[in-house]
Design a protein around this motif. Structure first.
Motif, short mmCIF file in Angstrom:
data_model
loop_
_atom_site.label_atom_id
_atom_site.label_comp_id
_atom_site.label_asym_id
_atom_site.label_seq_id
_atom_site.Cartn_x
_atom_site.Cartn_y
_atom_site.Cartn_z
N PRO A 133 13.37 -88.83 -28.42
CA PRO A 133 11.99 -89.12 -28.86
C PRO A 133 11.81 -90.53 -29.43
O PRO A 133 10.69 -91.03 -29.46
N ARG A 134 12.87 -91.16 -29.84
CA ARG A 134 12.77 -92.53 -30.35
C ARG A 134 12.73 -93.56 -29.23
O ARG A 134 12.44 -94.72 -29.47
N LEU A 135 13.05 -93.14 -28.02
CA LEU A 135 13.11 -94.07 -26.90
C LEU A 135 11.85 -94.07 -26.05
O LEU A 135 11.64 -94.99 -25.27
N LEU A 136 11.05 -93.02 -26.17
CA LEU A 136 9.90 -92.84 -25.28
C LEU A 136 8.63 -92.53 -26.06
O LEU A 136 8.68 -92.03 -27.19
N LYS A 137 7.51 -92.77 -25.41
CA LYS A 137 6.22 -92.35 -25.96
C LYS A 137 6.16 -90.82 -25.95
O LYS A 137 6.75 -90.19 -25.06
N PRO A 138 5.45 -90.24 -26.89
CA PRO A 138 5.35 -88.77 -26.91
C PRO A 138 4.85 -88.16 -25.59
O PRO A 138 5.28 -87.08 -25.20
N SER A 139 3.97 -88.86 -24.90
CA SER A 139 3.45 -88.33 -23.64
C SER A 139 4.51 -88.23 -22.56
O SER A 139 4.35 -87.48 -21.59
N MET A 140 5.61 -88.96 -22.69
CA MET A 140 6.67 -88.94 -21.69
C MET A 140 7.77 -87.93 -22.00
O MET A 140 8.66 -87.70 -21.17
N LEU A 141 7.73 -87.31 -23.16
CA LEU A 141 8.80 -86.39 -23.55
C LEU A 141 8.94 -85.17 -22.64
O LEU A 141 10.07 -84.79 -22.31
N PRO A 142 7.85 -84.56 -22.19
CA PRO A 142 8.05 -83.43 -21.26
C PRO A 142 8.78 -83.84 -19.98
O PRO A 142 9.71 -83.15 -19.54
N ALA A 143 8.40 -84.97 -19.41
CA ALA A 143 9.08 -85.44 -18.20
C ALA A 143 10.54 -85.78 -18.50
O ALA A 143 11.43 -85.51 -17.70
N ALA A 144 10.79 -86.38 -19.66
CA ALA A 144 12.16 -86.72 -20.05
C ALA A 144 13.01 -85.46 -20.21
O ALA A 144 14.18 -85.43 -19.81
N ASN A 145 12.43 -84.43 -20.79
CA ASN A 145 13.15 -83.16 -20.96
C ASN A 145 13.48 -82.54 -19.60
O ASN A 145 14.58 -82.00 -19.42
N VAL A 146 12.55 -82.62 -18.66
CA VAL A 146 12.81 -82.09 -17.32
C VAL A 146 13.93 -82.89 -16.65
O VAL A 146 14.84 -82.32 -16.04
N LEU A 147 13.89 -84.21 -16.77
CA LEU A 147 14.93 -85.05 -16.18
C LEU A 147 16.29 -84.74 -16.80
O LEU A 147 17.29 -84.64 -16.09
N THR A 148 16.33 -84.60 -18.11
CA THR A 148 17.58 -84.31 -18.80
C THR A 148 18.12 -82.94 -18.39
O THR A 148 19.32 -82.79 -18.12
N THR A 149 17.25 -81.96 -18.31
CA THR A 149 17.66 -80.62 -17.90
C THR A 149 18.14 -80.61 -16.44
O THR A 149 19.11 -79.93 -16.11
N THR A 150 17.48 -81.38 -15.61
CA THR A 150 17.88 -81.46 -14.20
C THR A 150 19.27 -82.07 -14.07
O THR A 150 20.11 -81.58 -13.30
N ALA A 151 19.52 -83.14 -14.82
CA ALA A 151 20.85 -83.76 -14.79
C ALA A 151 21.91 -82.79 -15.29
O ALA A 151 23.00 -82.68 -14.72
N TRP A 152 21.60 -82.08 -16.36
CA TRP A 152 22.54 -81.10 -16.93
C TRP A 152 22.82 -79.98 -15.93
O TRP A 152 23.96 -79.59 -15.71
N SER A 153 21.76 -79.46 -15.31
CA SER A 153 21.92 -78.38 -14.34
C SER A 153 22.73 -78.84 -13.13
O SER A 153 23.56 -78.08 -12.60
N SER A 154 22.50 -80.06 -12.70
CA SER A 154 23.28 -80.60 -11.57
C SER A 154 24.76 -80.68 -11.93
O SER A 154 25.62 -80.35 -11.11
N ALA A 155 25.04 -81.09 -13.15
CA ALA A 155 26.44 -81.16 -13.60
C ALA A 155 27.05 -79.77 -13.66
O ALA A 155 28.22 -79.58 -13.30
N LEU A 156 26.27 -78.77 -14.09
CA LEU A 156 26.77 -77.40 -14.16
C LEU A 156 27.10 -76.84 -12.78
O LEU A 156 27.99 -75.99 -12.65
N VAL A 157 26.40 -77.29 -11.75
CA VAL A 157 26.64 -76.80 -10.39
C VAL A 157 27.77 -77.59 -9.73
O VAL A 157 28.70 -77.02 -9.16
N LEU A 158 27.69 -78.91 -9.80
CA LEU A 158 28.65 -79.76 -9.08
C LEU A 158 29.99 -79.89 -9.80
O LEU A 158 31.03 -79.98 -9.15
N GLY A 159 29.97 -79.92 -11.13
CA GLY A 159 31.19 -80.14 -11.91
C GLY A 159 32.30 -79.15 -11.63
O GLY A 159 33.43 -79.55 -11.33
#
Length: 183
Positions: A133-159
């Protein structure tokens, strides 16, 4: 056709972009280690119960230090807490690689290292999350959370897939070393 992911946070903030890529790569490496440790415990002990006990070794520090990690963030600078706990995670990963290369083959050593790794993660994860939240505007936080979750989920599948393949091809030490490099 609209994009499936809103990439605006990655375009808008170089700091978030670096954090996102770094965490994505590091999470992939962590999944390599997760699989390698379980396989190594089984190779040493031949016991599925011993592999299951890894979960307890990870769960107890995670629960015990999970709330404490949040209190540390309220008291100290988030970046400092994140860097110190990430350093701890790196040192544990290095210790896993060293024990793999030296063929220590001790289930107890692996239990201790998994517990230490879980303890450092319990502090590091809230710190990393609190930085976003310190890196982005509040309006971008939902998209950032989706991106972070997507990266995490990809790691859980591929790792695990990459980790098991790496262990089969090159051994436990190689998998831990790749995690250390990806860290």
């Amino acid at each position: 056709m609209p994009l499936l992911l809103d990439l605006t946070p990655l375009r808008a903030s170089a700091e978030f972009r670096r954090l996102w890529w770094g965490l994505g790569v590091a999470n992939l490496g962590s999944q390599l280690t997760l699989v390698a440790v379980g396989l190594q415990v089984y190779a040493i002990s031949g016991s599925t119960l011993s592999v299951g006990l890894l979960g307890i070794c990870a769960l107890v520090p995670l629960i015990a230090l999970g709330l404490y990690g949040g209190a540390l963030l309220d008291t100290y600078d988030r970046r400092t807490v994140a860097l110190l706990s990430a350093t701890g995670l790196f040192l544990v990963t290095a210790a896993l690689a060293i024990q793999g290369w030296l063929h220590i083959d001790s289930v107890l050593v692996l239990y201790i290292l998994v517990g230490l790794q879980s303890a450092a993660f319990a502090i590091n994860n809230p710190a990393r999350t609190a930085i976003i939240p310190r890196l982005l505007k509040p309006s971008m936080l939902p998209a950032a959370n989706v991106l972070t979750t997507t990266a995490w989920s990809s790691a859980l599948v591929l790792g695990p897939l990459i980790g098991a393949t790496l262990v089969a091809a090159s051994g436990f030490a190689a998998a831990y070393t790749v995690d250390m490099i990806m860290f």
